[in-house]
Design a protein around this motif. Sequence first.
Motif, PDB file in Angstrom:
ATOM      1  N   LEU A  96      42.760  28.680  40.481  1.00 48.84           N
ATOM      2  CA  LEU A  96      43.554  29.806  39.983  1.00 48.84           C
ATOM      3  C   LEU A  96      43.224  30.053  38.522  1.00 48.84           C
ATOM      4  CD1 LEU A  96      47.000  28.585  41.341  1.00 48.84           C
ATOM      5  CD2 LEU A  96      45.542  30.329  42.387  1.00 48.84           C
ATOM      6  N   LEU A  97      43.235  31.332  38.177  1.00 48.42           N
ATOM      7  CA  LEU A  97      43.094  31.690  36.773  1.00 48.42           C
ATOM      8  C   LEU A  97      44.496  31.918  36.228  1.00 48.42           C
ATOM      9  CD1 LEU A  97      40.592  33.250  34.863  1.00 48.42           C
ATOM     10  CD2 LEU A  97      42.279  35.013  35.217  1.00 48.42           C
ATOM     11  N   ILE A  98      44.754  31.390  35.042  1.00 52.13           N
ATOM     12  CA  ILE A  98      46.027  31.726  34.391  1.00 52.13           C
ATOM     13  C   ILE A  98      45.670  32.319  33.035  1.00 52.13           C
ATOM     14  CG2 ILE A  98      46.380  29.260  33.789  1.00 52.13           C
ATOM     15  CD1 ILE A  98      49.458  30.024  33.808  1.00 52.13           C
ATOM     16  N   ALA A  99      46.105  33.566  32.843  1.00 50.45           N
ATOM     17  CA  ALA A  99      45.676  34.313  31.655  1.00 50.45           C
ATOM     18  C   ALA A  99      46.861  34.958  30.966  1.00 50.45           C
ATOM     19  CB  ALA A  99      44.681  35.398  32.068  1.00 50.45           C
ATOM     20  N   ALA A 100      46.642  35.309  29.722  1.00 52.87           N
ATOM     21  CA  ALA A 100      47.610  36.122  28.997  1.00 52.87           C
ATOM     22  C   ALA A 100      47.698  37.466  29.710  1.00 52.87           C
ATOM     23  CB  ALA A 100      47.116  36.326  27.564  1.00 52.87           C
ATOM     24  N   ALA A 101      48.899  37.873  30.088  1.00 51.93           N
ATOM     25  CA  ALA A 101      49.046  39.180  30.729  1.00 51.93           C
ATOM     26  C   ALA A 101      49.006  40.264  29.651  1.00 51.93           C
ATOM     27  CB  ALA A 101      50.360  39.257  31.496  1.00 51.93           C
ATOM     28  N   VAL A 102      48.569  41.431  30.039  1.00 52.68           N
ATOM     29  CA  VAL A 102      48.559  42.536  29.071  1.00 52.68           C
ATOM     30  C   VAL A 102      49.515  43.619  29.549  1.00 52.68           C
ATOM     31  CG1 VAL A 102      46.221  42.074  28.249  1.00 52.68           C
ATOM     32  CG2 VAL A 102      46.548  43.607  30.180  1.00 52.68           C
ATOM     33  N   ASP A 103      50.022  44.375  28.581  1.00 47.61           N
ATOM     34  CA  ASP A 103      50.901  45.502  28.875  1.00 47.61           C
ATOM     35  C   ASP A 103      50.008  46.709  29.078  1.00 47.61           C
ATOM     36  OD1 ASP A 103      53.515  45.835  29.285  1.00 47.61           O
ATOM     37  OD2 ASP A 103      54.119  45.764  27.167  1.00 47.61           O
ATOM     38  N   ILE A 104      49.941  47.186  30.319  1.00 48.46           N
ATOM     39  CA  ILE A 104      48.928  48.197  30.637  1.00 48.46           C
ATOM     40  C   ILE A 104      49.452  49.623  30.450  1.00 48.46           C
ATOM     41  CG2 ILE A 104      47.436  49.094  32.468  1.00 48.46           C
ATOM     42  CD1 ILE A 104      47.417  46.302  33.694  1.00 48.46           C
ATOM     43  N   ALA A 105      48.704  50.431  29.687  1.00 50.58           N
ATOM     44  CA  ALA A 105      49.044  51.850  29.577  1.00 50.58           C
ATOM     45  C   ALA A 105      48.228  52.648  30.593  1.00 50.58           C
ATOM     46  CB  ALA A 105      48.747  52.355  28.162  1.00 50.58           C
TER      47      ALA A 105
END
Length: 390
Positions: A96-105
């Motif tokens: 599994l990849l665990i990443a910083a989520a981004v706030d998507i526009a």
Amino acid sequence: MKIHEYQARELLSKAGIPVPPAGVVETADAARDAFIRNGLPVQVIKAQVFAGGRGKAGFVKLVKSADEAYQAAHFMLNNRMISVQTGPEGIAVKKLLIAAAVDIAHEYYVGLVLDRAKSGVTVMASAEGGVEIETVAEKNPEAIIRRTMHPTIGLMPFEARNIALGMGLTGKQAAVTADVLLKLSRFFVQYDCSIAEINPLVLTKTGEIMAIDAKLNFDDNAMFRHPDLQAMKDDTETDPLEVRAAAANLNYIKLDGDIACLVNGAGLAMSTMDVIGLHGGKPANFLDVGGGVKKEGAIEAFRILLSDKKVRGILVNIFGGIARCDLIAEALIQAGKEVGFRVPVVVRLEGTNVEKAREMLAAARGDLPTLQSATDLNDAARKIVAAAAA
Ligand code: GDP
Ligand code: MN
């Protein structure tokens, strides 16, 4: 060759493309620990498998606590992922990849693909990126910008800027996206890609452009010049028989039917499969042992064919050239003695040392009761289809 998203992110990041930081875990506990260590309020957990369509399958999840991270990871590691790209049996998830989520526009699509019809590389981009890109391509193809990349100069900066503007971007975001396109196109050439795709390339709510998913496929024939890619190879999703065949330098592809074929030469293998079809059979595989096959390789080829449980008959079609008929006959006899032919085998040989090969097979008949000879390819296909059905 395919690589996983976490590996693709690493490569693209090294190439200067903005990618949010991420790590890889293999257990739910490790996912919980990673969430805490990263210390970010929202993170994303994603199954690392070669198939796409993970988002829709529920294998990309935003998590807001260590507990949620544990739950999401536990689910993904204990359920097979079934998506439009996997087939009904799905695939097991090991990483599994665990990443910083981004706030998507907004979600964009950019990609390059080796385009055989154009004899070149096609650069594609769309303002309608994200999980519906296949539907966009099908229903609304004009929403996808396509440009053929110059074969020697590559993508030029003005072209990249035009594509970014065509995606509806302006100002700094257009400049960054053009830069991403240029870097991706150089990466594509440098690494001998067949596909290099970022979907989605996102515009975040704070105005940044970032790649949050990437798919990279490479030309197998170029692997010798990319040791860094060789080190990334993961065979766990490849059919074990195909892995074994590759190790023996055999060109083998497993198929759905029950009539195995062993042939020397890709063209001959294709026509052998066609003739099996013509006589009502279904090939269990494509197998080209190659022109210069040695006895060991040919024996391994028989072992591979025989270990496929679906196989109900084997058609050997050899046009002896550099690979002499007697060598194939010898391998056949030895494989028969060693592995035992549990199914009918029909042999059609022609070419160098065919007489000697026929004598050898005739002499070994006592040991190989399921073996039949054929006079030509039609005869061979007819015989193996009948014998396999019996
Ligand atoms: P794919 O479905 O296998 O192509 O997996 P993706 O990595 O492209 O993720 C699918 C979708 O999940 C994306 O199109 C996004 O809508 C969503 N997603 C993935 N990562 C994030 C993230 O960091 N933040 C948010 N808000 N959505 C994300
Ligand atoms: Mn994606």
